[in-house]
Write a protein that holds these residues in place. Structure first.
Motif, short mmCIF file in Angstrom:
data_model
loop_
_atom_site.label_atom_id
_atom_site.label_comp_id
_atom_site.label_asym_id
_atom_site.label_seq_id
_atom_site.Cartn_x
_atom_site.Cartn_y
_atom_site.Cartn_z
N TYR A 60 -1.14 -0.26 -12.72
CA TYR A 60 -0.38 -1.33 -12.07
C TYR A 60 -0.40 -1.19 -10.56
CZ TYR A 60 1.01 -3.01 -16.58
OH TYR A 60 0.98 -3.54 -17.84
N GLY A 61 -0.46 0.02 -10.06
CA GLY A 61 -0.55 0.24 -8.63
C GLY A 61 -1.83 -0.34 -8.05
N LYS A 62 -2.94 -0.08 -8.72
CA LYS A 62 -4.21 -0.61 -8.24
C LYS A 62 -4.24 -2.14 -8.33
CE LYS A 62 -6.89 3.53 -9.15
NZ LYS A 62 -7.93 4.17 -9.98
N GLN A 63 -3.69 -2.68 -9.39
CA GLN A 63 -3.64 -4.14 -9.54
C GLN A 63 -2.81 -4.77 -8.41
OE1 GLN A 63 -6.25 -4.75 -11.97
NE2 GLN A 63 -4.88 -6.49 -12.23
N LEU A 64 -1.66 -4.18 -8.15
CA LEU A 64 -0.77 -4.69 -7.10
C LEU A 64 -1.42 -4.53 -5.72
CD1 LEU A 64 1.93 -5.88 -6.22
CD2 LEU A 64 2.88 -3.54 -6.27
N LEU A 65 -2.06 -3.42 -5.51
CA LEU A 65 -2.75 -3.19 -4.24
C LEU A 65 -3.83 -4.24 -4.01
CD1 LEU A 65 -2.81 -1.16 -1.89
CD2 LEU A 65 -4.46 0.17 -3.19
N ARG A 66 -4.58 -4.57 -5.05
CA ARG A 66 -5.64 -5.57 -4.92
C ARG A 66 -5.07 -6.96 -4.67
NH1 ARG A 66 -8.51 -2.21 -8.57
NH2 ARG A 66 -7.51 -3.13 -10.38
N SER A 67 -4.08 -7.36 -5.47
CA SER A 67 -3.57 -8.73 -5.33
C SER A 67 -2.80 -8.91 -4.02
CB SER A 67 -2.71 -9.13 -6.53
OG SER A 67 -1.59 -8.30 -6.67
N GLY A 68 -2.01 -7.93 -3.64
CA GLY A 68 -1.27 -8.02 -2.38
C GLY A 68 -2.18 -8.00 -1.17
N GLY A 69 -3.19 -7.15 -1.21
CA GLY A 69 -4.16 -7.11 -0.12
C GLY A 69 -4.99 -8.38 -0.07
N SER A 70 -5.34 -8.89 -1.23
CA SER A 70 -6.13 -10.11 -1.30
C SER A 70 -5.37 -11.30 -0.74
CB SER A 70 -6.54 -10.39 -2.75
OG SER A 70 -7.29 -11.58 -2.83
N ALA A 71 -4.07 -11.37 -1.00
CA ALA A 71 -3.26 -12.47 -0.44
C ALA A 71 -3.34 -12.46 1.08
CB ALA A 71 -1.81 -12.36 -0.91
N ALA A 72 -3.23 -11.27 1.68
CA ALA A 72 -3.29 -11.16 3.14
C ALA A 72 -4.67 -11.51 3.67
CB ALA A 72 -2.90 -9.74 3.57
N LEU A 73 -5.70 -10.98 3.04
CA LEU A 73 -7.06 -11.24 3.52
C LEU A 73 -7.45 -12.70 3.35
CD1 LEU A 73 -8.74 -8.01 2.14
CD2 LEU A 73 -8.10 -8.50 4.50
N ASN A 74 -7.05 -13.29 2.25
CA ASN A 74 -7.35 -14.70 2.04
C ASN A 74 -6.55 -15.59 2.99
OD1 ASN A 74 -9.34 -15.27 -0.18
ND2 ASN A 74 -8.04 -13.75 -1.18
N PHE A 75 -5.35 -15.15 3.37
CA PHE A 75 -4.61 -15.92 4.37
C PHE A 75 -5.38 -15.95 5.69
CE2 PHE A 75 -1.59 -16.59 7.80
CZ PHE A 75 -1.09 -17.82 7.40
N ALA A 86 0.83 -1.21 0.00
CA ALA A 86 0.00 0.00 0.00
C ALA A 86 0.86 1.26 0.00
CB ALA A 86 -0.95 0.00 1.20
N LEU A 87 1.90 1.26 0.83
CA LEU A 87 2.80 2.42 0.88
C LEU A 87 3.56 2.58 -0.43
CD1 LEU A 87 4.11 2.00 4.53
CD2 LEU A 87 2.48 3.72 3.68
N PHE A 88 4.01 1.47 -1.01
CA PHE A 88 4.71 1.51 -2.29
C PHE A 88 3.81 2.08 -3.39
CE2 PHE A 88 5.56 -0.68 -6.34
CZ PHE A 88 6.83 -0.20 -6.60
N CYS A 89 2.58 1.60 -3.44
CA CYS A 89 1.64 2.03 -4.50
C CYS A 89 1.28 3.50 -4.37
CB CYS A 89 0.38 1.16 -4.47
SG CYS A 89 0.67 -0.53 -5.00
N LYS A 136 -2.18 -17.92 -5.66
CA LYS A 136 -2.51 -17.26 -6.92
C LYS A 136 -2.32 -15.74 -6.82
CE LYS A 136 -6.81 -16.32 -7.99
NZ LYS A 136 -6.98 -14.93 -8.38
N GLU A 137 -2.78 -15.16 -5.73
CA GLU A 137 -2.66 -13.71 -5.53
C GLU A 137 -1.19 -13.30 -5.35
OE1 GLU A 137 -5.02 -11.62 -6.06
OE2 GLU A 137 -6.73 -12.96 -6.06
N LEU A 138 -0.43 -14.12 -4.66
CA LEU A 138 1.00 -13.82 -4.50
C LEU A 138 1.71 -13.86 -5.86
CD1 LEU A 138 1.86 -15.89 -1.30
CD2 LEU A 138 1.94 -13.39 -1.52
N LYS A 139 1.38 -14.84 -6.67
CA LYS A 139 2.01 -14.95 -7.99
C LYS A 139 1.60 -13.78 -8.89
CE LYS A 139 2.84 -19.90 -7.96
NZ LYS A 139 2.58 -21.20 -8.59
N GLU A 140 0.36 -13.34 -8.78
CA GLU A 140 -0.07 -12.16 -9.53
C GLU A 140 0.72 -10.93 -9.08
OE1 GLU A 140 -3.99 -9.34 -10.02
OE2 GLU A 140 -4.32 -11.49 -9.73
N SER A 141 0.92 -10.80 -7.79
CA SER A 141 1.69 -9.67 -7.25
C SER A 141 3.13 -9.72 -7.76
CB SER A 141 1.68 -9.69 -5.72
OG SER A 141 0.38 -9.52 -5.23
N ARG A 142 3.70 -10.92 -7.82
CA ARG A 142 5.07 -11.09 -8.30
C ARG A 142 5.20 -10.61 -9.75
NH1 ARG A 142 7.31 -17.07 -8.32
NH2 ARG A 142 5.63 -17.25 -9.82
#
Length: 117
Positions: free
Chosen positions: A35-50, A20-23, A71-77
């Protein structure tokens, strides 16, 4: 003393917060915002799904939800690799985020493998 599952949860929370801070600091042009919004969604989703993974009752449900995290982590990568290629955002921060994502991918993949064997 903090237990292992909570350490992993904290890593996911930290990853989402750091993303979030990076984006927030990406250029405000179309590319940075896209790309910022995409990364924000996938990175946040990985945490929430965990968080959902931690509430599962069966191995099947665990593996299903953990697979979503993976899947969300790989999208973030991939998103971070694109940002590296186009030289958007702080290189130091991107490298740290990518390293943490790679480590979490390995951990989650191992957890899934252990639940299915």
């Amino acid at each position: 003393m903090v237990h292992g599952k909570y350490d992993l949860e904290e890593r996911f929370v930290g990853l989402a917060a750091n993303i979030a801070l990076f984006c927030k600091d990406l250029p405000p042009d179309f590319t940075g915002q896209y790309y910022g919004k995409q990364l924000l969604r996938s990175g946040g989703s990985a945490a929430l799904n965990f968080g959902e993974v931690q509430g599962t009752y069966t191995n099947k449900d665990y593996c299903h939800k953990a697979s979503t995290v993976l899947k969300e982590l790989k999208e973030s990568r991939v998103n971070l690799k694109i940002l590296m290629r186009i030289n958007y955002g702080s290189g130091i921060v991107k490298n740290k985020l990518l390293d943490e994502i790679e480590q979490l991918i390995k951990i989650i993949a191992t957890l899934i493998r252990n639940k299915t064997s």
